[in-house]
Scaffold this active site. Sequence first.
Site, PDB file in Angstrom:
ATOM      1  N   GLU A 142       0.857  -1.191   0.000  1.00 20.63           N
ATOM      2  CA  GLU A 142       0.000   0.000   0.000  1.00 20.63           C
ATOM      3  C   GLU A 142       0.886   1.232   0.000  1.00 20.63           C
ATOM      4  OE1 GLU A 142      -3.748  -2.058   2.395  1.00 20.63           O
ATOM      5  OE2 GLU A 142      -2.672  -0.382   3.313  1.00 20.63           O
TER       6      GLU A 142
ATOM      7  N   GLY B  36       2.546   2.172   3.328  1.00 16.46           N
ATOM      8  CA  GLY B  36       3.330   1.176   4.050  1.00 16.46           C
ATOM      9  C   GLY B  36       3.136  -0.196   3.451  1.00 16.46           C
TER      10      GLY B  36
ATOM     11  N   TRP C 176       1.179  -0.665  -6.624  1.00 15.75           N
ATOM     12  CA  TRP C 176       2.210  -1.445  -7.319  1.00 15.75           C
ATOM     13  C   TRP C 176       1.811  -2.924  -7.481  1.00 15.75           C
ATOM     14  CZ3 TRP C 176       4.102   1.277  -2.766  1.00 15.75           C
ATOM     15  CH2 TRP C 176       4.472   2.590  -3.080  1.00 15.75           C
TER      16      TRP C 176
ATOM     17  N   ARG D 114      33.604  -3.400 -31.320  1.00 10.04           N
ATOM     18  CA  ARG D 114      33.880  -1.969 -31.440  1.00 10.04           C
ATOM     19  C   ARG D 114      35.383  -1.714 -31.532  1.00 10.04           C
ATOM     20  NH1 ARG D 114      33.089   3.093 -33.120  1.00 10.04           N
ATOM     21  NH2 ARG D 114      33.513   4.684 -31.545  1.00 10.04           N
TER      22      ARG D 114
ATOM     23  N   GLN E  73      28.918   1.736 -19.539  1.00  7.54           N
ATOM     24  CA  GLN E  73      30.123   2.540 -19.753  1.00  7.54           C
ATOM     25  C   GLN E  73      30.991   1.924 -20.853  1.00  7.54           C
ATOM     26  OE1 GLN E  73      32.141   4.089 -16.061  1.00  7.54           O
ATOM     27  NE2 GLN E  73      30.593   2.798 -15.060  1.00  7.54           N
TER      28      GLN E  73
ATOM     29  N   GLY F  13      29.301   6.188 -25.695  1.00  9.83           N
ATOM     30  CA  GLY F  13      28.150   6.969 -26.134  1.00  9.83           C
ATOM     31  C   GLY F  13      27.030   6.121 -26.699  1.00  9.83           C
TER      32      GLY F  13
ATOM     33  N   GLU G 288      10.771  -6.723  -3.633  1.00 10.25           N
ATOM     34  CA  GLU G 288      11.060  -7.680  -2.554  1.00 10.25           C
ATOM     35  C   GLU G 288      12.180  -7.181  -1.636  1.00 10.25           C
ATOM     36  OE1 GLU G 288       9.383 -10.082  -1.578  1.00 10.25           O
ATOM     37  OE2 GLU G 288       8.295 -10.991  -3.234  1.00 10.25           O
TER      38      GLU G 288
END
Length: 380
Positions: free
Chosen positions: A127, A130, A155, A262, A330, A334, A357
């Site tokens: 809730e 809480g 949620w 890369r 990282q 980019g 959890e």
Amino acid sequence: MDYSFTEEQQMFRDMFTGFVAKEIEPMAEHMDNDEAIPVALLRKSAMQGFLGALLPEDYGGAALDAISYILLLEEVAKSCMSMAMVLHVHNGLAGQAIRLHGSVAQQEAWLPALAEGSVIGAWAFAEADGSGLADLQTRAIPDGAGYRLNGAKAWVSNASIAGLLVVLAATPEGPTAFLVPADSPGLKLGARDKTLGMRGVQVHPLYLDNVEVAADMVLGQPGAAQQLLDSVNNFSRLAMATIALGGAHHALELGVNFAIERKQFGVEIAQKGAIQAFIADSAVEVETLRSQIYRCASLADQNNLDGEAASIAKLWANRVAYQVANRMIQTHGGYGYILDYAIGRVFRDCRTIEGIEGGNRSQQTAIARSILAAHGLELA
């Protein structure tokens, strides 16, 4: 301790891996963009037994042991943490609660439908003010042959696709769990919560306005919600740690592949010492987390998984998922901030797992409480 798999467990793992590669991996980015799990994918998962993973064979389930179930979540989460989360809420929370605490009539009515996927399960505990049983503001007032539920839940995962919700509410007898069909009059969903990560999970607030629930829809005994939570909480923390493991593994895999492909100044960036350190540290963390999770799954199969071990796994998983995903984004440089690259989704999903959890502070408190209690000191 021997962490090798039985022939059956290895067979299950191979089947999970094949299904994920064929059906889930190609849909992972779409599920994130569409913020939903396709109904067709849930149906295919049900046909594979994923939606009845922990349910008894007598009710159409697969009756997986703990290790096999953990392997299922790990393999699914390696491609899509959202899908793994949807499966666990259905299996490990709603399904397990009914399997462990439901009456024979409740099990006969709901477990076959959960196993075949015609009904999806949801869990409505938290809730806004809480998340503890002592803080429940949702009330269930006795009314004739049943109860009337009033209040709001926050949620609620699987909310908009659920056919059945396990709702916890305060009663005169104490906190109590109820089985509430999703089409019950007076039960309404609020607007979809737009989450940063695990966007494929349908998360909504839930409002209950004089929802009538018959007495035979009480799950377990009135006032016995604590026993229900105790029976599912440790394993659910382990499941969340496993989903984090799958995400961390995926992030590392993406980072390694990018570092090899890369090139800068004609050389693969994997040749750089900093990138090698990122990869090595991440591999160490992923493998130590995997060992801890497999140990806990073995304990669960022996009915010996306690709160301390589950919290250690969840705390380490929170940290590993974030740290590995952060290093790998990282590594992408980019390109890590371009949405065409999967590392961005995986990073968001890995960052989200801490809030499910129990975050780091709550796990630290649980671990310290257990250790100090063993030394004769009970925390206030």
